[in-house]
Design an enzyme around this catalytic site. Sequence first.
Site, PDB file in Angstrom:
ATOM      1  N   GLY A  21      -3.029  29.847  26.431  1.00 38.75           N
ATOM      2  CA  GLY A  21      -3.991  28.741  26.491  1.00 38.75           C
ATOM      3  C   GLY A  21      -4.782  28.757  27.785  1.00 38.75           C
ATOM      4  N   ALA A  22      -5.186  29.957  28.205  1.00 41.72           N
ATOM      5  CA  ALA A  22      -5.823  30.099  29.525  1.00 41.72           C
ATOM      6  C   ALA A  22      -7.324  29.866  29.483  1.00 41.72           C
ATOM      7  CB  ALA A  22      -5.532  31.493  30.077  1.00 41.72           C
ATOM      8  N   ASN A  23      -7.855  29.491  28.325  1.00 41.19           N
ATOM      9  CA  ASN A  23      -9.313  29.295  28.271  1.00 41.19           C
ATOM     10  C   ASN A  23      -9.721  27.874  28.645  1.00 41.19           C
ATOM     11  OD1 ASN A  23      -8.104  29.015  25.416  1.00 41.19           O
ATOM     12  ND2 ASN A  23     -10.003  27.836  25.263  1.00 41.19           N
ATOM     13  N   GLY A  25      -8.549  23.828  30.629  1.00 40.57           N
ATOM     14  CA  GLY A  25      -7.648  22.913  31.334  1.00 40.57           C
ATOM     15  C   GLY A  25      -6.721  23.578  32.333  1.00 40.57           C
ATOM     16  N   ILE A  26      -5.453  23.216  32.222  1.00 41.16           N
ATOM     17  CA  ILE A  26      -4.446  23.645  33.185  1.00 41.16           C
ATOM     18  C   ILE A  26      -4.208  25.156  33.126  1.00 41.16           C
ATOM     19  CG2 ILE A  26      -1.936  23.453  33.592  1.00 41.16           C
ATOM     20  CD1 ILE A  26      -2.854  20.358  32.581  1.00 41.16           C
ATOM     21  N   GLY A  27      -4.246  25.705  31.931  1.00 34.57           N
ATOM     22  CA  GLY A  27      -4.047  27.148  31.772  1.00 34.57           C
ATOM     23  C   GLY A  27      -5.156  27.939  32.450  1.00 34.57           C
ATOM     24  N   SER A 148       5.994  17.932  29.464  1.00 33.41           N
ATOM     25  CA  SER A 148       5.218  16.720  29.750  1.00 33.41           C
ATOM     26  C   SER A 148       6.177  15.590  30.103  1.00 33.41           C
ATOM     27  CB  SER A 148       4.432  16.329  28.499  1.00 33.41           C
ATOM     28  OG  SER A 148       3.947  15.004  28.616  1.00 33.41           O
ATOM     29  N   TYR A 173       4.947  14.917  19.214  1.00 34.65           N
ATOM     30  CA  TYR A 173       4.524  15.544  20.478  1.00 34.65           C
ATOM     31  C   TYR A 173       5.665  15.476  21.495  1.00 34.65           C
ATOM     32  CZ  TYR A 173       2.012  16.479  24.838  1.00 34.65           C
ATOM     33  OH  TYR A 173       1.615  16.994  26.064  1.00 34.65           O
TER      34      TYR A 173
HETATM   35  N1  LIG Z   1      -3.521  17.155  30.370  1.00 27.22           N
HETATM   36  C1  LIG Z   1      -2.449  16.388  30.505  1.00 27.22           C
HETATM   37  O1  LIG Z   1      -2.536  15.224  30.968  1.00 27.22           O
HETATM   38  C2  LIG Z   1      -1.111  16.912  30.127  1.00 27.22           C
HETATM   39  C3  LIG Z   1       0.011  16.076  30.341  1.00 27.22           C
HETATM   40  C4  LIG Z   1       1.276  16.557  30.048  1.00 27.22           C
HETATM   41  C5  LIG Z   1       1.424  17.839  29.559  1.00 27.22           C
HETATM   42  N2  LIG Z   1       0.332  18.618  29.322  1.00 27.22           N
HETATM   43  C6  LIG Z   1       0.562  19.975  28.791  1.00 27.22           C
HETATM   44  O2  LIG Z   1      -0.229  20.892  29.506  1.00 27.22           O
HETATM   45  C7  LIG Z   1      -0.475  22.044  28.685  1.00 27.22           C
HETATM   46  C8  LIG Z   1      -1.935  22.445  28.796  1.00 27.22           C
HETATM   47  O3  LIG Z   1      -2.733  21.449  28.241  1.00 27.22           O
HETATM   48  P1  LIG Z   1      -4.166  21.024  28.819  1.00 27.22           P
HETATM   49  O4  LIG Z   1      -4.044  19.612  29.258  1.00 27.22           O
HETATM   50  O5  LIG Z   1      -4.669  22.034  29.746  1.00 27.22           O
HETATM   51  O6  LIG Z   1      -5.011  20.984  27.454  1.00 27.22           O
HETATM   52  P2  LIG Z   1      -6.260  21.827  26.938  1.00 27.22           P
HETATM   53  O7  LIG Z   1      -7.360  21.815  27.939  1.00 27.22           O
HETATM   54  O8  LIG Z   1      -6.545  21.284  25.574  1.00 27.22           O
HETATM   55  O9  LIG Z   1      -5.680  23.293  26.819  1.00 27.22           O
HETATM   56  C9  LIG Z   1      -4.767  23.631  25.794  1.00 27.22           C
HETATM   57  C10 LIG Z   1      -4.834  25.123  25.557  1.00 27.22           C
HETATM   58  O10 LIG Z   1      -3.897  25.438  24.506  1.00 27.22           O
HETATM   59  C11 LIG Z   1      -4.570  26.281  23.583  1.00 27.22           C
HETATM   60  N3  LIG Z   1      -3.996  26.266  22.238  1.00 27.22           N
HETATM   61  C12 LIG Z   1      -3.923  25.248  21.372  1.00 27.22           C
HETATM   62  N4  LIG Z   1      -3.397  25.668  20.200  1.00 27.22           N
HETATM   63  C13 LIG Z   1      -3.142  26.998  20.357  1.00 27.22           C
HETATM   64  C14 LIG Z   1      -2.621  28.007  19.510  1.00 27.22           C
HETATM   65  N5  LIG Z   1      -2.285  27.762  18.225  1.00 27.22           N
HETATM   66  N6  LIG Z   1      -2.491  29.260  19.989  1.00 27.22           N
HETATM   67  C15 LIG Z   1      -2.863  29.551  21.263  1.00 27.22           C
HETATM   68  N7  LIG Z   1      -3.391  28.648  22.110  1.00 27.22           N
HETATM   69  C16 LIG Z   1      -3.521  27.378  21.648  1.00 27.22           C
HETATM   70  C17 LIG Z   1      -5.997  25.746  23.577  1.00 27.22           C
HETATM   71  O11 LIG Z   1      -6.859  26.701  22.973  1.00 27.22           O
HETATM   72  P3  LIG Z   1      -8.241  26.220  22.242  1.00 27.22           P
HETATM   73  O12 LIG Z   1      -9.207  25.940  23.361  1.00 27.22           O
HETATM   74  O13 LIG Z   1      -8.587  27.410  21.439  1.00 27.22           O
HETATM   75  O14 LIG Z   1      -7.915  25.014  21.440  1.00 27.22           O
HETATM   76  C18 LIG Z   1      -6.216  25.582  25.069  1.00 27.22           C
HETATM   77  O15 LIG Z   1      -6.509  26.826  25.657  1.00 27.22           O
HETATM   78  C19 LIG Z   1      -0.017  21.649  27.279  1.00 27.22           C
HETATM   79  O16 LIG Z   1       1.232  22.244  27.013  1.00 27.22           O
HETATM   80  C20 LIG Z   1       0.128  20.136  27.353  1.00 27.22           C
HETATM   81  O17 LIG Z   1       1.106  19.648  26.461  1.00 27.22           O
HETATM   82  C21 LIG Z   1      -0.924  18.183  29.609  1.00 27.22           C
END
Ligand SMILES: NC(=O)c1ccc[n+]([C@@H]2O[C@H](COP(=O)([O-])OP(=O)(O)OC[C@H]3O[C@@H](n4cnc5c(N)ncnc54)[C@H](OP(=O)(O)O)[C@@H]3O)[C@@H](O)[C@H]2O)c1
Length: 308
Positions: A21-23, A25-27, A148, A173
Amino acid sequence: MSGWNEKAVPGQSGRVAVVTGANSGIGYVTARELARKGARVVLACRSGVRGSAAADRIVAEVPGADVEFGRLDLGDLASVREFAAAFPYERLDLLVNNAGVMALPYGTTVDGFETQFGVNHLGHFALTGLLLPMLLTTSGARVVTVSSEMHALANIDIDDLNSEHRYRRWIAYSRSKTANLLFTHELARRLAAHGADVVAAAAHPGYAATNLQGVAPRMEGRRLVGRVMEIGNRIFAQSAEAGALPTLYAATAPDVRSDSFTGPSFMMWRGAPGPSWRASWTLNDGAGERLWSASERLTGVAYDALKT
Ligand SMILES: NC(=O)c1ccc[n+]([C@@H]2O[C@H](COP(=O)([O-])OP(=O)(O)OC[C@H]3O[C@@H](n4cnc5c(N)ncnc54)[C@H](OP(=O)(O)O)[C@@H]3O)[C@@H](O)[C@H]2O)c1
């Protein structure tokens, strides 16, 4: 670790990292900062367009960054197997299980698993198991799984892992995020029992403004909910940059221990990375073993090298 930030990430030259998920947010931030310090980073993303664009963006921000796109759809076990089979390097120093989806309407992965459990936990369980031979032969390797603070809302239900009896999106979730922590706990236990030189740790970003919050409202055309999430992100969330710090800490700081859980130090919400509280059920050996067995059965990926 007050004051710890991305500048403290030690040099990563010669190290190979995979970030799922490196494209976005956090990744994305995690991959960029690892690359900035010299790591070769594989951006494991489901979309070629978004993955390649992310690689281009990183190179624009960090000239000379050694990043490449690798196709990985965690909602499709065949794709996970293809990614692992095509992995081009002989070493793997760091696997960051970061990708995730949150509070989606009910749906299933290609293999028929409830989407949040399937993508957030089972996909990463399979990926880690398939890349394990490389992790075991790379001295000082780490697996960091992103959970999370929301895990605290629900323990897993071992008799209904796929929410077939009842689906509540936030509970599903939270259960998938409990599964991330139980996976880390059991992986750490097994690695230690086998004397493996691999650290399995977990991290969480607190509340960070990313695409995560907008996906479900967009899928369902719920514009008002989407707007509320957007405003919430603007007022209460920290940046994706700050949200990536606990992951970067768990991935690179020298003193990180197996089965640790790193998160923002202020109320598990924002601020510099520090040790995070976790629900007692994420440290339960019996639950960890049961989830492990079920995950091996459901994915067909057996961790032969870590049999107990
Ligand atoms: N942001 C927060 O406040 C928060 C809080 C607690 C935990 N987290 C955790 O942090 C992690 C990163 O989330 P983020 O906040 O950075 O969200 P994000 O910006 O939505 O990034 C999520 C990433 O996961 C990818 N993904 C989703 N479904 C996938 C699949 N089937 N196969 C491969 N990649 C997939 C997305 O790809 P696409 O762009 O193609 O959809 C995107 O690159 C997650 O595990 C989330 O649960 C986040």
